[in-house]
Design an enzyme around this catalytic site. Structure first.
Site, PDB file in Angstrom:
ATOM      1  N   LYS A 114       0.820  -1.211   0.000  1.00  0.00           N
ATOM      2  CA  LYS A 114       0.000   0.000   0.000  1.00  0.00           C
ATOM      3  C   LYS A 114       0.865   1.278   0.000  1.00  0.00           C
ATOM      4  CE  LYS A 114      -4.069  -2.201   0.849  1.00  0.00           C
ATOM      5  NZ  LYS A 114      -3.665  -3.617   0.698  1.00  0.00           N
TER       6      LYS A 114
HETATM    7  C1  LIG Z   1      -4.165  -4.735   0.063  1.00  0.00           C
HETATM    8  C2  LIG Z   1      -3.340  -5.964   0.005  1.00  0.00           C
HETATM    9  C3  LIG Z   1      -3.552  -6.953  -0.980  1.00  0.00           C
HETATM   10  C4  LIG Z   1      -4.677  -6.872  -1.998  1.00  0.00           C
HETATM   11  O1  LIG Z   1      -4.457  -5.884  -2.969  1.00  0.00           O
HETATM   12  P1  LIG Z   1      -5.668  -5.393  -3.910  1.00  0.00           P
HETATM   13  O2  LIG Z   1      -5.136  -4.228  -4.648  1.00  0.00           O
HETATM   14  O3  LIG Z   1      -6.767  -4.995  -2.947  1.00  0.00           O
HETATM   15  O4  LIG Z   1      -6.060  -6.518  -4.768  1.00  0.00           O
HETATM   16  C5  LIG Z   1      -2.700  -8.047  -1.006  1.00  0.00           C
HETATM   17  N1  LIG Z   1      -1.717  -8.188  -0.096  1.00  0.00           N
HETATM   18  C6  LIG Z   1      -1.483  -7.267   0.878  1.00  0.00           C
HETATM   19  C7  LIG Z   1      -0.383  -7.509   1.860  1.00  0.00           C
HETATM   20  C8  LIG Z   1      -2.273  -6.120   0.960  1.00  0.00           C
HETATM   21  O5  LIG Z   1      -2.041  -5.213   1.930  1.00  0.00           O
END
Ligand SMILES: *Cc1c(COP(=O)(O)O)cnc(C)c1O
Length: 499
Positions: A114
């Site tokens: 993120k």
């Molecule tokens: C948010 C997240 C995901 C999923 O990503 P999307 O863009 O929502 O598909 C996968 N792994 C981790 C560690 C995340 O924080």
């Protein structure tokens, strides 16, 4: 100029600055670029000698063309620094074996992918506000199940013209995640635990977002809500960059030749990350298949295999919690492209989903989706087993989300026989989900009775991997936010702190 339209029609022809400031369109649709500027093989090849930040300029300027070159560079260079990222490459590609590379997206301050978007979104937001003549202060409201909250706090802390309030389910996040949030510094941040689960928290935030009376009183005080979720174009667009960056690094290391196709496997929840990859393909990145990896909440696997999106099932809490999701909001953007940008069709499916809990796309659309995507899922045992095998074979420590991806990739190869060079997108540091990772590597007995903070040390000692600085001594940091509120007191809390 690239203009932005809503997937549900109505709002058309916005600049990127306006789309980023609004976050979501008033009719609930998501903003998408009207066209994708193409990038040639020569231009992609030229990325190999560039730094991550220079690569970002090349990609982002093709979408945010209402920003000046100087403004864009400014955003990029404030976001991706070696103070905030503990890798000079920002998003390094690590070779696992001849056919599989790992794209590590967790070197940012909060140790999950993120950060790749939430480190830069605040800078886009501040500039977007200036460009659109916005005089209000922006208040970012976040409901988090763990990762997004901390990443948004790190991104928006002390950013001029913004405030941020994060709500998390008081008993629903891990100790590490909780301490990451309650020790957050910054003069414009507020963190609140909610007595309830994630659904209660998210529902509370959505209610505040749509409370007309509150919004009007906020306007009088020159305050405006916005969102830091992946429905915001400003969170999606930075993620396109690392697909090109990984491809350039594959050329650089000699794993592929320029123009050769590769696969990406992506652990998926809200469909934001994998969609950014698909957008890269639409710009001309040579990709064979995107492999969509889910955990036991495998709605997307079923959809990509059958064309039926059906959320009439139990929500399962898994060891890859950031992918525990039934409604993947960004799928709407894919459907928009796959249906030939038919906003009426898209609105219809979304209405069916909210009214009946499912929808079915026509065969032609399913066929197009399957040309680009393959899907699979991994259960808890398979995920833990994968962490163990990857460590035994390569001494590589992967987190639970990444392991879901690698397990699904194995299933893909077994099912299809496709040996195209592949990049596995790694979304979190193993230290962030150390409880499950230690269970997989050392067994339940070894970890019994230890706190998550002690497990950080154990994982580090046994593997030789260093504890990321963002997670070090978390339990010794000053607790700055100990507010916990009842789920129906969230609005009152927001009012008290803002008005
Ligand atoms: C948010 C997240 C995901 C999923 O990503 P999307 O863009 O929502 O598909 C996968 N792994 C981790 C560690 C995340 O924080």
């Amino acid at each position: 100029m690239v203009l932005y339209d809503s997937t549900r029609g109505g709002c058309e022809g916005l600049t990127s600055a306006e789309a980023i400031k609004q976050g979501i369109s008033p009719n609930g649709g998501l903003y998408v670029p009207r066209f994708f500027e193409q990038i040639s093989f020569e231009e992609i090849e030229a990325l190999t000698d560039k730094t991550y930040n220079e690569r970002a300029v090349e990609i982002l300027k093709r979408f945010l063309d209402d920003f000046t070159a100087e403004e864009l560079e400014d955003c990029i260079n404030q976001a991706y620094t070696t103070e905030k990222f503990n890798s000079k490459d920002i998003a390094p590609l690590v070779k696992l074996n001849d056919s599989l590379g790992i794209l590590e997206l967790w070197h940012g301050p909060t140790c999950a992918f993120k950060d790749m978007a939430l480190q830069i979104l605040p800078h886009f937001m501040v500039k977007a506000m200036k460009k659109t003549g916005e005089e209000s202060e922006i208040v970012i409201l976040v409901a988090t199940s763990g990762d997004t909250g901390k990443a948004a706090l790190e991104g928006f802390a002390d950013v001029e013209g913004t405030r941020i309030i994060v709500f998390y389910p008081a008993e629903g996040v891990s100790e590490v995640q909780k301490y990451q949030m309650i020790t957050q510094t910054g003069n414009n941040v507020k963190v609140v635990g909610v007595e309830g689960n994630f659904d209660d928290t998210q529902t509370g935030v959505k209610r505040i977002f749509t409370d007309r009376e509150l919004i009007e009183r906020m306007e009088e005080r020159k305050l405006k809500f916005s969102s830091a979720n992946s429905i915001n174009w400003g969170r999606l667009v930075p993620q396109i960059v690392y697909y090109f960056s990984a491809y350039a690094d594959m050329i650089k290391s000699g794993a592929i030749k320029s123009g050769e196709k590769i696969n990406f496997v992506v652990p998926t929840g809200n469909f934001g990350n994998i969609l950014a990859g698909f957008y890269a393909k639409m710009m001309g990145l040579p990709v064979n298949k995107f492999i969509c990896a889910s955990n036991e909440n495998n709605v997307l696997t079923d959809f990509i295999r059958t064309g039926v999106y059906d959320i009439r099932r139990d929500f399962i809490k898994t060891i890859s919690p950031s992918m525990d999701i039934l409604i993947s909001s960004n799928l709407e953007r894919l459907l928009y492209e796959m249906s030939g940008r038919d906003s009426e069709k898209v609105s219809g499916w979304m209405k069916e989903l909210s009214e009946n809990g499912y929808y079915k796309v026509d065969y032609k659309i399913l066929e197009k989706i399957q040309e680009n995507f393959w899907a699979g899922w991994s259960n808890e045992d398979e995920t833990l087993k994968t962490i163990e095998c990857i460590y035994d074979d390569y001494k590589y420590v992967s987190d639970t989300h990444t392991a879901v991806g690698i397990d699904v990739y194995d299933k893909y190869v077994i099912t299809t026989g496709d040996l195209t060079p592949t990049v596995a997108v790694s979304t979190a540091s193993p230290f962030k989900f150390n409880d499950s990772v230690c269970t997989a590597l050392f067994g339940k007995n070894e970890i019994a009775g230890r706190t998550e903070f002690e497990l950080l040390e154990l994982l580090s000692e046994k593997t030789g991997w260093e504890v990321p600085s963002g997670l070090k001594d978390l339990d010794k940091k000053e607790i700055r936010h100990n507010t916990v509120c009842e789920k129906d007191k969230m609005k009152a809390l927001v009012e008290n702190s803002l008005l």
